[in-house]
Scaffold this active site. Structure first.
Site, PDB file in Angstrom:
ATOM      1  N   ASP A  62       1.746   1.085  -6.964  1.00  0.00           N
ATOM      2  CA  ASP A  62       0.472   1.616  -6.467  1.00  0.00           C
ATOM      3  C   ASP A  62       0.501   3.137  -6.458  1.00  0.00           C
ATOM      4  OD1 ASP A  62      -1.064  -0.774  -5.697  1.00  0.00           O
ATOM      5  OD2 ASP A  62       0.610  -1.119  -4.320  1.00  0.00           O
ATOM      6  N   ASP A 111      -4.656  -8.882  -5.699  1.00  0.00           N
ATOM      7  CA  ASP A 111      -3.855  -7.849  -5.043  1.00  0.00           C
ATOM      8  C   ASP A 111      -4.365  -7.602  -3.630  1.00  0.00           C
ATOM      9  OD1 ASP A 111      -2.180  -5.707  -4.506  1.00  0.00           O
ATOM     10  OD2 ASP A 111      -3.334  -4.265  -5.708  1.00  0.00           O
TER      11      ASP A 111
HETATM   12  C1  DX5 Z   1      -3.411  -1.756  -1.655  1.00  0.00           C
HETATM   13  C2  DX5 Z   1      -2.455  -1.990  -2.790  1.00  0.00           C
HETATM   14  C3  DX5 Z   1      -1.769  -3.332  -2.782  1.00  0.00           C
HETATM   15  C4  DX5 Z   1      -0.984  -3.610  -1.539  1.00  0.00           C
HETATM   16  C5  DX5 Z   1      -0.226  -4.902  -1.588  1.00  0.00           C
HETATM   17  O1  DX5 Z   1      -4.054  -0.555  -1.834  1.00  0.00           O
HETATM   18  O2  DX5 Z   1      -3.122  -1.897  -4.019  1.00  0.00           O
HETATM   19  O3  DX5 Z   1      -0.948  -3.446  -3.934  1.00  0.00           O
HETATM   20  O4  DX5 Z   1      -0.081  -2.599  -1.247  1.00  0.00           O
HETATM   21  O5  DX5 Z   1       0.500  -5.060  -0.408  1.00  0.00           O
HETATM   22  P1  DX5 Z   1       0.215  -6.244   0.605  1.00  0.00           P
HETATM   23  O6  DX5 Z   1       0.622  -7.513  -0.126  1.00  0.00           O
HETATM   24  O7  DX5 Z   1       1.058  -5.933   1.768  1.00  0.00           O
HETATM   25  O8  DX5 Z   1      -1.241  -6.227   0.907  1.00  0.00           O
HETATM   26 ZN    ZN Z   2      -2.072  -2.538  -5.861  1.00  0.00          ZN
END
Ligand code: DX5
Ligand code: ZN
Length: 215
Positions: free
Chosen positions: A34, A174
C-alpha cells in the site's frame, strides 16, 4: 484457487525483510504493498524505496496499490522499482486512461481500485484494459478497519461484466478480510484476497495455516 495477497501496511520498516520472507515461505501468492502519499489519503506509507527493498527479498508477485494523487508522475518510478501489478484509483488523476495504456506498454500489469464511494459504472470504460480490479471494502487510508459488507455486490457485478464481455481482469478484494467474510467474496467471484491485520497480527508460525484456511 483463490490467491492470497498479504498486505504489509502495518509492518515496521526494520521488520519488513523478515516478514516478507516468512510470508513467502508460508505460501502467499502476492505481496500487497500500500503506497500512500498524504494527498489521496491523509496517511503516508511505503514508497518506491520500500518496493525496491522488497523486490530484493522475494520473487512473489508485487501487487502495488497506489493511494496517491495525482498518479501520472509517479508511474515510471513504480515500474522501475520492480512492481508486477500497479493499481491506482482512477478518480485521483484526470489521465487515468493514458496511465493504464502507459503501464500496459511496460512489463508491468495495470489495475484500478474502486473506492467504496465510487460506482463501478463510472470506470466501466477502463475495464477492458486492465488486468486487475480491486474492490475496496474499507475506506482507503489505514489497516485494521471493519469490512464493509455493502461493497460485496461490486465483486458480483464485476464478475458478471467480465463473463458477459469476456474481459480478462482478476478481481481482488481489499480491506478487513478475515475468515468470516471471505466466503461472501469468494461466492461472488473474487480471485484474490488482500489480507492485512487478520494475518499479520498473528505469529509467523501461524501464517501457513491462516493462508490455507482463507483459500
Ligand atoms: C487500506 C489498504 C488495505 C489494508 C488491508 O487503505 O489498502 O490494503 O491495509 O489491511 P486490513 O486487512 O487490515 O484491512
Ligand atoms: Zn491495499
Amino acid at each position: 484457487m483463490i490467491k492470497i495477497s498479504p498486505s504489509i501496511l502495518n509492518v515496521k520498516e526494520n521488520d519488513l525483510e523478515n516478514k516478507i520472507k516468512s510470508l513467502d515461505n508460508s505460501g502467499a501468492d502476492y505481496i500487497h504493498i500500500d503506497v500512500m502519499d498524504g494527498h489521496y489519503v491523509d496517511n503516508t506509507s511505503f514508497g518506491v524505496e520500500t518496493i525496491k527493498k522488497i523486490r530484493k527479498v522475494t520473487s512473489k508477485i508485487l501487487d502495488v496499490h497506489l493511494m496517491v494523487k495525482p498518479v501520472q508522475h509517479h508511474i515510471d518510478d513504480y515500474i522501475e522499482a520492480g512492481s508486477d501489478i500497479i493499481s491506482f484509483h482512477p478518480e485521483a488523476d484526470e489521465n487515468s486512461l493514458n496511465i493504464i495504456k502507459y503501464i500496459n506498454q511496460s512489463e508491468v500489469n495495470s489495475g484500478i481500485a474502486i473506492h467504496p464511494e465510487i460506482n463501478i459504472e463510472k470506470f466501466e470504460h477502463l475495464l477492458p484494459l486492465v488486468k486487475q480490479v480491486i474492490v475496496m471494502t474499507v475506506i482507503p487510508g489505514f489497516g485494521g478497519q471493519q469490512f464493509m459488507e455493502n461493497q460485496v455486490y461490486k465483486i458480483g457485478k464485476l464478475n458478471e461484466i467480465r463473463k458477459n464481455k469476456n474481459y480478462k481482469y482478476k478481481i481482488e478484494v481489499d480491506g478487513g478480510i478475515n475468515n468470516t467474510n471471505k466466503d461472501s467474496c469468494i461466492n461472488n467471484g473474487v480471485d484474490i484476497l488482500a489480507v492485512g491485520s487478520y494475518l499479520l497480527s498473528k505469529d509467523k508460525t501461524e501464517y501457513t495455516n491462516i493462508i490455507n484456511s482463507l483459500r
